[in-house]
Design a protein around this motif. Structure first.
Motif, PDB file in Angstrom:
ATOM      1  N   ARG A 234     -17.241 -26.728  41.572  1.00  0.00           N
ATOM      2  CA  ARG A 234     -17.180 -25.416  41.822  1.00  0.00           C
ATOM      3  C   ARG A 234     -18.421 -25.095  40.568  1.00  0.00           C
ATOM      4  O   ARG A 234     -19.075 -23.796  40.849  1.00  0.00           O
ATOM      5  N   ALA A 235     -18.325 -25.861  39.605  1.00  0.00           N
ATOM      6  CA  ALA A 235     -19.312 -25.304  38.528  1.00  0.00           C
ATOM      7  C   ALA A 235     -20.491 -25.782  39.110  1.00  0.00           C
ATOM      8  O   ALA A 235     -21.768 -25.090  39.051  1.00  0.00           O
ATOM      9  N   LEU A 236     -20.607 -26.656  39.612  1.00  0.00           N
ATOM     10  CA  LEU A 236     -22.074 -27.184  40.344  1.00  0.00           C
ATOM     11  C   LEU A 236     -22.611 -26.111  41.222  1.00  0.00           C
ATOM     12  O   LEU A 236     -23.490 -25.818  41.254  1.00  0.00           O
ATOM     13  N   GLU A 237     -21.798 -25.661  42.145  1.00  0.00           N
ATOM     14  CA  GLU A 237     -22.129 -24.453  43.016  1.00  0.00           C
ATOM     15  C   GLU A 237     -22.467 -23.273  42.369  1.00  0.00           C
ATOM     16  O   GLU A 237     -23.383 -22.688  42.618  1.00  0.00           O
ATOM     17  N   GLU A 238     -21.972 -22.842  41.514  1.00  0.00           N
ATOM     18  CA  GLU A 238     -22.202 -21.831  40.685  1.00  0.00           C
ATOM     19  C   GLU A 238     -23.534 -22.021  40.218  1.00  0.00           C
ATOM     20  O   GLU A 238     -24.458 -21.191  39.918  1.00  0.00           O
ATOM     21  N   TYR A 239     -23.939 -23.260  39.427  1.00  0.00           N
ATOM     22  CA  TYR A 239     -25.195 -23.649  38.876  1.00  0.00           C
ATOM     23  C   TYR A 239     -26.341 -23.417  39.996  1.00  0.00           C
ATOM     24  O   TYR A 239     -27.131 -22.975  39.793  1.00  0.00           O
ATOM     25  N   ARG A 240     -25.871 -24.094  41.052  1.00  0.00           N
ATOM     26  CA  ARG A 240     -26.816 -23.973  42.255  1.00  0.00           C
ATOM     27  C   ARG A 240     -27.236 -22.537  42.562  1.00  0.00           C
ATOM     28  O   ARG A 240     -28.461 -22.318  42.972  1.00  0.00           O
ATOM     29  N   GLN A 241     -26.195 -21.594  42.458  1.00  0.00           N
ATOM     30  CA  GLN A 241     -26.598 -20.242  42.964  1.00  0.00           C
ATOM     31  C   GLN A 241     -27.514 -19.595  41.929  1.00  0.00           C
ATOM     32  O   GLN A 241     -28.468 -18.902  42.343  1.00  0.00           O
ATOM     33  N   LYS A 242     -27.182 -19.973  40.625  1.00  0.00           N
ATOM     34  CA  LYS A 242     -27.881 -19.231  39.428  1.00  0.00           C
ATOM     35  C   LYS A 242     -29.301 -19.586  39.715  1.00  0.00           C
ATOM     36  O   LYS A 242     -30.286 -19.258  39.218  1.00  0.00           O
ATOM     37  N   THR A 243     -29.549 -20.999  39.937  1.00  0.00           N
ATOM     38  CA  THR A 243     -30.651 -21.710  39.957  1.00  0.00           C
ATOM     39  C   THR A 243     -31.552 -21.013  40.910  1.00  0.00           C
ATOM     40  O   THR A 243     -33.015 -20.813  40.843  1.00  0.00           O
ATOM     41  N   VAL A 244     -30.998 -20.872  42.293  1.00  0.00           N
ATOM     42  CA  VAL A 244     -31.843 -20.079  43.155  1.00  0.00           C
ATOM     43  C   VAL A 244     -32.205 -18.670  42.870  1.00  0.00           C
ATOM     44  O   VAL A 244     -33.166 -18.151  42.864  1.00  0.00           O
ATOM     45  N   ILE A 245     -31.324 -17.967  42.048  1.00  0.00           N
ATOM     46  CA  ILE A 245     -31.540 -16.526  41.618  1.00  0.00           C
ATOM     47  C   ILE A 245     -32.564 -16.811  40.554  1.00  0.00           C
ATOM     48  O   ILE A 245     -33.731 -15.681  40.507  1.00  0.00           O
ATOM     49  N   LEU A 246     -32.537 -17.799  39.876  1.00  0.00           N
ATOM     50  CA  LEU A 246     -33.670 -17.658  38.733  1.00  0.00           C
ATOM     51  C   LEU A 246     -34.953 -18.044  39.033  1.00  0.00           C
ATOM     52  O   LEU A 246     -35.896 -17.518  38.937  1.00  0.00           O
ATOM     53  N   SER A 247     -34.970 -18.775  40.178  1.00  0.00           N
ATOM     54  CA  SER A 247     -36.162 -19.132  40.973  1.00  0.00           C
ATOM     55  C   SER A 247     -36.857 -18.053  41.503  1.00  0.00           C
ATOM     56  O   SER A 247     -38.254 -17.894  41.510  1.00  0.00           O
ATOM     57  N   GLU A 248     -36.099 -17.355  42.290  1.00  0.00           N
ATOM     58  CA  GLU A 248     -36.552 -16.049  42.912  1.00  0.00           C
ATOM     59  C   GLU A 248     -37.199 -15.060  41.804  1.00  0.00           C
ATOM     60  O   GLU A 248     -38.089 -14.415  41.912  1.00  0.00           O
ATOM     61  N   LEU A 249     -36.464 -15.014  40.907  1.00  0.00           N
ATOM     62  CA  LEU A 249     -36.820 -13.943  39.793  1.00  0.00           C
ATOM     63  C   LEU A 249     -38.262 -14.365  38.998  1.00  0.00           C
ATOM     64  O   LEU A 249     -39.024 -13.370  38.954  1.00  0.00           O
ATOM     65  N   THR A 250     -38.175 -15.586  38.821  1.00  0.00           N
ATOM     66  CA  THR A 250     -39.596 -16.146  38.153  1.00  0.00           C
ATOM     67  C   THR A 250     -40.772 -15.955  39.025  1.00  0.00           C
ATOM     68  O   THR A 250     -41.670 -15.649  38.569  1.00  0.00           O
ATOM     69  N   SER A 251     -40.523 -16.375  40.480  1.00  0.00           N
ATOM     70  CA  SER A 251     -41.433 -16.174  41.240  1.00  0.00           C
ATOM     71  C   SER A 251     -41.790 -14.632  41.524  1.00  0.00           C
ATOM     72  O   SER A 251     -43.129 -13.926  41.535  1.00  0.00           O
ATOM     73  N   SER A 252     -40.840 -13.518  41.677  1.00  0.00           N
ATOM     74  CA  SER A 252     -41.165 -12.209  41.631  1.00  0.00           C
ATOM     75  C   SER A 252     -41.962 -11.918  40.659  1.00  0.00           C
ATOM     76  O   SER A 252     -42.628 -10.851  40.774  1.00  0.00           O
ATOM     77  N   LEU A 253     -41.503 -12.138  39.554  1.00  0.00           N
ATOM     78  CA  LEU A 253     -42.170 -11.638  38.248  1.00  0.00           C
ATOM     79  C   LEU A 253     -43.271 -12.217  37.685  1.00  0.00           C
ATOM     80  O   LEU A 253     -44.003 -11.911  36.508  1.00  0.00           O
ATOM     81  N   SER A 254     -43.744 -13.380  38.230  1.00  0.00           N
ATOM     82  CA  SER A 254     -44.827 -14.172  38.149  1.00  0.00           C
ATOM     83  C   SER A 254     -44.698 -14.712  36.519  1.00  0.00           C
ATOM     84  O   SER A 254     -45.513 -14.634  35.601  1.00  0.00           O
ATOM     85  N   ALA A 255     -43.216 -15.225  36.238  1.00  0.00           N
ATOM     86  CA  ALA A 255     -42.902 -15.664  34.827  1.00  0.00           C
ATOM     87  C   ALA A 255     -42.332 -16.864  34.898  1.00  0.00           C
ATOM     88  O   ALA A 255     -41.435 -17.146  35.768  1.00  0.00           O
ATOM     89  N   ASN A 256     -42.563 -17.587  33.979  1.00  0.00           N
ATOM     90  CA  ASN A 256     -41.746 -19.118  33.761  1.00  0.00           C
ATOM     91  C   ASN A 256     -40.274 -18.549  33.239  1.00  0.00           C
ATOM     92  O   ASN A 256     -40.207 -17.678  32.855  1.00  0.00           O
ATOM     93  N   GLN A 257     -39.308 -19.706  33.077  1.00  0.00           N
ATOM     94  CA  GLN A 257     -38.083 -19.631  32.797  1.00  0.00           C
ATOM     95  C   GLN A 257     -37.958 -18.885  31.221  1.00  0.00           C
ATOM     96  O   GLN A 257     -37.296 -18.103  30.981  1.00  0.00           O
ATOM     97  N   ASP A 258     -38.857 -19.421  30.582  1.00  0.00           N
ATOM     98  CA  ASP A 258     -38.680 -19.191  28.899  1.00  0.00           C
ATOM     99  C   ASP A 258     -39.170 -17.593  28.897  1.00  0.00           C
ATOM    100  O   ASP A 258     -38.786 -16.854  27.946  1.00  0.00           O
ATOM    101  N   SER A 259     -39.868 -17.205  29.310  1.00  0.00           N
ATOM    102  CA  SER A 259     -40.565 -15.857  29.334  1.00  0.00           C
ATOM    103  C   SER A 259     -39.824 -14.608  30.236  1.00  0.00           C
ATOM    104  O   SER A 259     -40.266 -13.569  30.277  1.00  0.00           O
ATOM    105  N   LEU A 260     -39.048 -15.203  30.931  1.00  0.00           N
ATOM    106  CA  LEU A 260     -38.265 -14.284  31.902  1.00  0.00           C
ATOM    107  C   LEU A 260     -37.480 -13.006  31.238  1.00  0.00           C
ATOM    108  O   LEU A 260     -37.455 -11.907  31.821  1.00  0.00           O
TER     109      LEU A 260
END
Length: 387
Positions: A234-260
């Motif tokens: 369940r922790a792994l699935e939570e991490y997967r979901q947050k990774t997808v969200i993080l990836s979509e946000l970095t792509s939408s904002l043209s920013a890397n994770q450190d500057s998100l």
């Protein structure tokens, strides 16, 4: 009814079992007929000790709930079974093992908190989504993070999780955690060097099977702290979901994770600035429209798009100082309905609100000087009633 033999106590890893139906009672629940079935023995762990019940099938019939009272386990099914019938049951292993990972992880976390800070776990809930623990003392975010790290070290060490049923004499010499007074036989779950706790639920055999433990949230609660965690898959699935969200946000904002965070903060500030500019523009436009209303007009009703509450109130306040009748601002559309502010310095604005309520089912209220509310109706219907 005799006590149900709890096969999950004998082997938490068993998936299938055979049993005999001792009773099957028809019950009416929310206009639905269900059947409460008692077997001579079961692998289905009931809702108990703050944990959700097992899922699975009996005779290919889905088990929709499992409860326990006086050591008798009751299975809820949508189809009846015959008393004396021999049946075959199968639990949902994925659900069972996920719960085992969560519960064993909670024991590690609570045991470490108790050892280091002396706080007791005074509230525990294990649902199909999350685990919450209530401690009767406050932890800082740093202290909780230290416990999380230590818990994962325990998981990595792959320590055996031992289950025992000590005698009364043995129990009296045992120092163990327990949230409630327990009558009868006490079941003790031990993780050597970490935790000794009274518990009725199935657990993993070794801590390594928990895989990992992650804190999701913590908040002050009733003088202590409430901490939410997830373990294992369940922790792994939570991490997967947050990774997808993080990836979509970095792509939408043209920013890397450190500057998100910086990018989101900048976007939020720009958005707030634009909102302020739009609000000022709407106010100025509204003032221009108010100036265009003939000064000799007695009653004034205006329908506008997308006005906020403050602009509406300001507009009505200005109108009532310049017009002697009843003045109202409506914002919305014919499909979704309208919000309104209606006021007057010479008449009772509540009379209009009463008409809208009685004829169109409007909601709201206020004083003689001003009322506000909402109504689901078309513009022409509203005007026909109040003009």
């Amino acid at each position: 009814m005799k006590q149900t033999k709890k096969l999950y106590d004998l082997d938490a890893y068993a998936i299938e079992f055979d049993a005999v139906v001792l009773s099957c009672e028809e019950v009416q629940l929310d206009q639905q007929v269900i059947y409460q079935v008692i077997l001579d023995q079961t692998l289905f762990f009931p809702e108990e000790g703050g944990q959700s019940p097992d899922k699975g099938m009996i005779q290919e019939i889905p088990v929709i709930n499992v409860q326990i009272q006086d050591d008798v386990v009751v299975h809820t099914l949508e189809t009846s079974l015959h008393v004396g019938e021999k049946v075959h049951g199968c639990i949902d292993w994925k659900h069972r093992f996920n719960n085992m990972q969560q519960h064993s992880g909670e024991h590690i976390f609570s045991g470490l908190v108790n050892k280091k800070f002396g706080y007791d776990n005074v509230g525990f809930h294990l649902s199909d989504q999350i685990v919450t623990m209530d401690f009767n003392g406050v932890l800082t975010a740093e202290e909780a993070a230290d416990i999380e790290y230590a818990a994962n070290e325990v998981i990595l060490k792959n320590i055996p999780v031992q289950v025992a049923f000590p005698s009364k004499e043995e129990l009296s010499d045992l120092n163990y955690r327990s949230k409630i007074e327990i009558d009868g036989q006490v079941r003790i779950v031990t993780i050597a060097g970490v935790d000794v706790c009274a518990c009725c639920a199935p657990h993993v055999r070794r801590t390594g099977e928990i895989l990992m433990l992650k804190i999701l949230n913590m908040q002050n609660y009733k003088g202590g702290v409430r901490i939410s965690i997830l373990c294992g898959f369940r922790a792994l699935e939570e991490y997967r979901q947050k990774t997808v969200i993080l990836s979509e946000l970095t792509s939408s904002l043209s920013a890397n994770q450190d500057s998100l965070v910086e990018a989101v903060t900048k976007l939020k500030n720009v958005n707030q600035s634009l909102k302020t500019e739009v609000a000022v523009a709407k106010q100025e436009l509204m003032e221009a429209k108010l100036e265009a209303v003939p000064k000799d007009q007695i009653n004034v009703y205006m329908f506008e798009d997308n006005l906020d509450a403050q602009v509406m109130r300001n507009a009505v306040n200005q109108l009532v100082t310049e017009h002697s009748g009843i003045c109202g601002i409506f914002t919305g559309d014919d499909e979704e309905g309208y919000r309104f502010n209606i006021g007057s310095r010479t008449e009772d604005a509540r009379t209009i609100a009463t008409i809208l309520r009685d004829k169109l089912g409007a909601k709201g209220g206020g004083s003689a000087a001003m009322v506000q509310g909402s109504v689901i109706a078309k513009k022409e219907m509203i005007l026909a009633l109040i003009s």
